[in-house]
Design a protein around this motif. Sequence first.
Motif, PDB file in Angstrom:
ATOM      1  N   LEU A  18       6.563   0.608  -2.274  1.00 20.68           N
ATOM      2  CA  LEU A  18       5.188   0.004  -1.236  1.00 20.68           C
ATOM      3  C   LEU A  18       4.202  -0.599  -2.569  1.00 20.68           C
ATOM      4  O   LEU A  18       4.169  -1.858  -1.674  1.00 20.68           O
ATOM      5  CB  LEU A  18       3.780   1.831  -1.237  1.00 20.68           C
ATOM      6  N   ARG A  19       3.880  -0.150  -3.342  1.00 18.24           N
ATOM      7  CA  ARG A  19       3.049  -1.791  -3.806  1.00 18.24           C
ATOM      8  C   ARG A  19       4.258  -2.856  -4.036  1.00 18.24           C
ATOM      9  O   ARG A  19       3.689  -3.764  -4.346  1.00 18.24           O
ATOM     10  CB  ARG A  19       2.908  -0.747  -5.491  1.00 18.24           C
ATOM     11  N   THR A  20       5.547  -2.323  -4.578  1.00 14.41           N
ATOM     12  CA  THR A  20       6.356  -3.054  -4.336  1.00 14.41           C
ATOM     13  C   THR A  20       6.586  -4.491  -3.539  1.00 14.41           C
ATOM     14  O   THR A  20       6.254  -5.796  -2.989  1.00 14.41           O
ATOM     15  CB  THR A  20       8.098  -3.407  -4.960  1.00 14.41           C
ATOM     16  N   LEU A  21       6.967  -3.775  -2.821  1.00 15.20           N
ATOM     17  CA  LEU A  21       6.526  -4.650  -0.732  1.00 15.20           C
ATOM     18  C   LEU A  21       5.660  -5.458  -0.551  1.00 15.20           C
ATOM     19  O   LEU A  21       4.678  -6.628  -0.023  1.00 15.20           O
ATOM     20  CB  LEU A  21       6.838  -3.827  -0.035  1.00 15.20           C
ATOM     21  N   GLN A  22       4.837  -4.466  -1.015  1.00 18.27           N
ATOM     22  CA  GLN A  22       2.666  -5.037  -0.936  1.00 18.27           C
ATOM     23  C   GLN A  22       3.098  -6.431  -1.659  1.00 18.27           C
ATOM     24  O   GLN A  22       2.279  -7.815  -0.676  1.00 18.27           O
ATOM     25  CB  GLN A  22       1.981  -4.487  -0.878  1.00 18.27           C
ATOM     26  N   ARG A  23       3.194  -6.603  -2.244  1.00 19.38           N
ATOM     27  CA  ARG A  23       2.978  -7.972  -3.523  1.00 19.38           C
ATOM     28  C   ARG A  23       3.711  -8.592  -2.934  1.00 19.38           C
ATOM     29  O   ARG A  23       3.168  -9.901  -2.743  1.00 19.38           O
ATOM     30  CB  ARG A  23       3.309  -7.893  -4.963  1.00 19.38           C
ATOM     31  N   SER A  24       4.895  -8.284  -2.523  1.00 21.20           N
ATOM     32  CA  SER A  24       5.960  -9.570  -1.675  1.00 21.20           C
ATOM     33  C   SER A  24       5.245 -10.290  -0.271  1.00 21.20           C
ATOM     34  O   SER A  24       5.246 -11.180  -0.619  1.00 21.20           O
ATOM     35  CB  SER A  24       6.612  -8.865  -1.932  1.00 21.20           C
ATOM     36  N   LEU A  25       5.061  -9.326   0.376  1.00 23.16           N
ATOM     37  CA  LEU A  25       4.564  -9.820   1.541  1.00 23.16           C
ATOM     38  C   LEU A  25       3.185 -10.117   1.099  1.00 23.16           C
ATOM     39  O   LEU A  25       2.617 -11.925   1.848  1.00 23.16           O
ATOM     40  CB  LEU A  25       3.915  -8.698   2.198  1.00 23.16           C
ATOM     41  N   ALA A  26       2.196 -10.293   0.027  1.00 17.08           N
ATOM     42  CA  ALA A  26       1.008 -11.209   0.012  1.00 17.08           C
ATOM     43  C   ALA A  26       1.550 -12.301  -0.945  1.00 17.08           C
ATOM     44  O   ALA A  26       0.601 -13.029  -0.650  1.00 17.08           O
ATOM     45  CB  ALA A  26       0.073 -10.192  -0.805  1.00 17.08           C
ATOM     46  N   ARG A  27       2.683 -12.624  -1.499  1.00 13.79           N
ATOM     47  CA  ARG A  27       2.982 -13.697  -2.056  1.00 13.79           C
ATOM     48  C   ARG A  27       3.716 -14.755  -1.320  1.00 13.79           C
ATOM     49  O   ARG A  27       3.206 -15.607  -1.236  1.00 13.79           O
ATOM     50  CB  ARG A  27       4.142 -13.743  -2.960  1.00 13.79           C
ATOM     51  N   ARG A  28       3.720 -13.961   0.224  1.00 10.65           N
ATOM     52  CA  ARG A  28       4.292 -15.179   1.457  1.00 10.65           C
ATOM     53  C   ARG A  28       2.833 -14.988   2.207  1.00 10.65           C
ATOM     54  O   ARG A  28       3.199 -15.130   4.007  1.00 10.65           O
ATOM     55  CB  ARG A  28       5.451 -14.373   2.221  1.00 10.65           C
ATOM     56  N   GLY A  29       1.689 -14.660   2.138  1.00 11.97           N
ATOM     57  CA  GLY A  29       0.968 -14.955   2.780  1.00 11.97           C
ATOM     58  C   GLY A  29       0.054 -13.712   3.148  1.00 11.97           C
ATOM     59  O   GLY A  29      -0.534 -14.005   4.229  1.00 11.97           O
ATOM     60  N   LEU A  30       0.480 -12.252   4.070  1.00 16.23           N
ATOM     61  CA  LEU A  30       0.388 -11.557   4.476  1.00 16.23           C
ATOM     62  C   LEU A  30      -0.412 -10.359   4.110  1.00 16.23           C
ATOM     63  O   LEU A  30      -0.086  -9.414   2.867  1.00 16.23           O
ATOM     64  CB  LEU A  30       1.692 -10.769   4.886  1.00 16.23           C
ATOM     65  N   GLU A  31      -1.667  -9.868   4.418  1.00 14.08           N
ATOM     66  CA  GLU A  31      -2.593  -9.546   3.647  1.00 14.08           C
ATOM     67  C   GLU A  31      -1.838  -7.984   3.717  1.00 14.08           C
ATOM     68  O   GLU A  31      -1.508  -8.008   5.407  1.00 14.08           O
ATOM     69  CB  GLU A  31      -4.413  -9.153   3.640  1.00 14.08           C
ATOM     70  N   THR A  32      -1.749  -6.479   3.594  1.00 13.85           N
ATOM     71  CA  THR A  32      -1.511  -5.709   3.696  1.00 13.85           C
ATOM     72  C   THR A  32      -2.567  -3.580   3.568  1.00 13.85           C
ATOM     73  O   THR A  32      -2.534  -4.593   1.980  1.00 13.85           O
ATOM     74  CB  THR A  32       0.448  -5.103   3.769  1.00 13.85           C
ATOM     75  N   ARG A  33      -2.707  -3.477   3.577  1.00 17.62           N
ATOM     76  CA  ARG A  33      -3.141  -1.919   3.485  1.00 17.62           C
ATOM     77  C   ARG A  33      -1.805  -1.204   3.103  1.00 17.62           C
ATOM     78  O   ARG A  33      -1.248  -1.200   3.591  1.00 17.62           O
ATOM     79  CB  ARG A  33      -4.097  -1.061   3.937  1.00 17.62           C
ATOM     80  N   THR A  34      -2.289   0.289   2.620  1.00 14.07           N
ATOM     81  CA  THR A  34      -0.884   0.515   2.346  1.00 14.07           C
ATOM     82  C   THR A  34      -1.066   2.375   2.525  1.00 14.07           C
ATOM     83  O   THR A  34      -2.494   3.013   2.181  1.00 14.07           O
ATOM     84  CB  THR A  34      -0.175   1.290   0.838  1.00 14.07           C
ATOM     85  N   ALA A  35      -0.674   3.321   2.838  1.00 13.30           N
ATOM     86  CA  ALA A  35      -0.616   4.856   2.744  1.00 13.30           C
ATOM     87  C   ALA A  35       0.584   6.220   3.067  1.00 13.30           C
ATOM     88  O   ALA A  35       1.812   5.492   2.763  1.00 13.30           O
ATOM     89  CB  ALA A  35      -1.230   4.865   4.335  1.00 13.30           C
ATOM     90  N   THR A  36       0.338   6.910   2.822  1.00 20.51           N
ATOM     91  CA  THR A  36       1.341   7.713   2.153  1.00 20.51           C
ATOM     92  C   THR A  36       1.865   8.799   2.361  1.00 20.51           C
ATOM     93  O   THR A  36       2.365   9.324   2.626  1.00 20.51           O
ATOM     94  CB  THR A  36       1.787   8.378   0.074  1.00 20.51           C
ATOM     95  N   THR A  37       0.431   9.145   3.859  1.00 23.31           N
ATOM     96  CA  THR A  37       0.953   9.846   4.215  1.00 23.31           C
ATOM     97  C   THR A  37       0.941   9.606   5.853  1.00 23.31           C
ATOM     98  O   THR A  37      -0.602   8.957   6.101  1.00 23.31           O
ATOM     99  CB  THR A  37      -0.101  11.610   4.080  1.00 23.31           C
ATOM    100  N   ILE A  38       0.724  11.056   6.877  1.00 26.82           N
ATOM    101  CA  ILE A  38       0.598  10.335   8.193  1.00 26.82           C
ATOM    102  C   ILE A  38      -0.961  10.065   8.549  1.00 26.82           C
ATOM    103  O   ILE A  38      -1.601   9.212   8.885  1.00 26.82           O
ATOM    104  CB  ILE A  38       1.245  11.433   9.327  1.00 26.82           C
ATOM    105  N   ALA A  39      -1.736  11.420   8.054  1.00 27.32           N
ATOM    106  CA  ALA A  39      -3.971  11.411   8.023  1.00 27.32           C
ATOM    107  C   ALA A  39      -3.952   9.996   7.383  1.00 27.32           C
ATOM    108  O   ALA A  39      -4.765   9.170   8.040  1.00 27.32           O
ATOM    109  CB  ALA A  39      -3.772  12.664   7.640  1.00 27.32           C
ATOM    110  N   GLU A  40      -3.622   9.742   6.376  1.00 33.54           N
ATOM    111  CA  GLU A  40      -4.175   8.561   5.472  1.00 33.54           C
ATOM    112  C   GLU A  40      -3.557   6.987   5.913  1.00 33.54           C
ATOM    113  O   GLU A  40      -3.916   6.177   6.521  1.00 33.54           O
ATOM    114  CB  GLU A  40      -3.555   8.292   4.241  1.00 33.54           C
ATOM    115  N   ALA A  41      -2.222   7.077   7.317  1.00 35.03           N
ATOM    116  CA  ALA A  41      -1.976   6.078   7.860  1.00 35.03           C
ATOM    117  C   ALA A  41      -3.017   5.814   8.736  1.00 35.03           C
ATOM    118  O   ALA A  41      -3.267   5.466   9.411  1.00 35.03           O
ATOM    119  CB  ALA A  41      -0.740   5.748   7.982  1.00 35.03           C
ATOM    120  N   LEU A  42      -3.253   7.294   9.824  1.00 34.01           N
ATOM    121  CA  LEU A  42      -3.771   7.373  11.036  1.00 34.01           C
ATOM    122  C   LEU A  42      -5.620   6.803  10.182  1.00 34.01           C
ATOM    123  O   LEU A  42      -6.363   6.058  11.559  1.00 34.01           O
ATOM    124  CB  LEU A  42      -3.839   8.195  11.695  1.00 34.01           C
TER     125      LEU A  42
END
Length: 185
Positions: A18-42
């Motif tokens: 998640l952290r690696t992908l989040q950094r990679s997408l941020a370098r391409r201009g996409l802001e993201t938030r991360t979650a590791t569980t269904i409850a957190e994602a919702l």
Amino acid sequence: MMTDLDIGLLVDDDELYLRTLQRSLARRGLETRTATTIAEALRIADEIRPGFALVDLKLSSDDSGLTLIKPLRALRADMRILLVTGYASVATAVDAIKRGADDYLPKPATADMILRALGLEKAEAVTVESTMIPLHRLEWEHIQQALHETGGNVSAAARLLNMHRRSLQRKLAKRPGPERGPEPE
């Protein structure tokens, strides 16, 4: 890169991925938030109303990313939902699309693969070799799934995989390196 996708939600139980992908997408201009569980994602999805969500199929031993598709779609009908999995099969791909996912990607999905699936990057001539995960990498991921399901017990994993314990130990000693399979950027 400003898009109509606003902010994205990445859902996976592998925090390093998640952290690696989040950094990679941020370098391409996409802001993201991360979650590791269904409850957190919702909870996060309700808070930010993301323009896209990247959801892992197998979140934990009991949770499936498939269950997130409907509630995410209910929060925002135009949300792009991408399902990723290391255990790809035609049956789960069909199920994901029927439930409302927009695309289905093999894991590890790179930032470029995700951008293409979101329609943010022009698809260049993609060769079969660049999209196929090598067989030894799939085998490694299958072995890791068996080990996870048996709590790391090599003997039980070998029985689950219908192979000799020593054969499994030899395969584990030959862990595939990053040069053998696609890794997140």
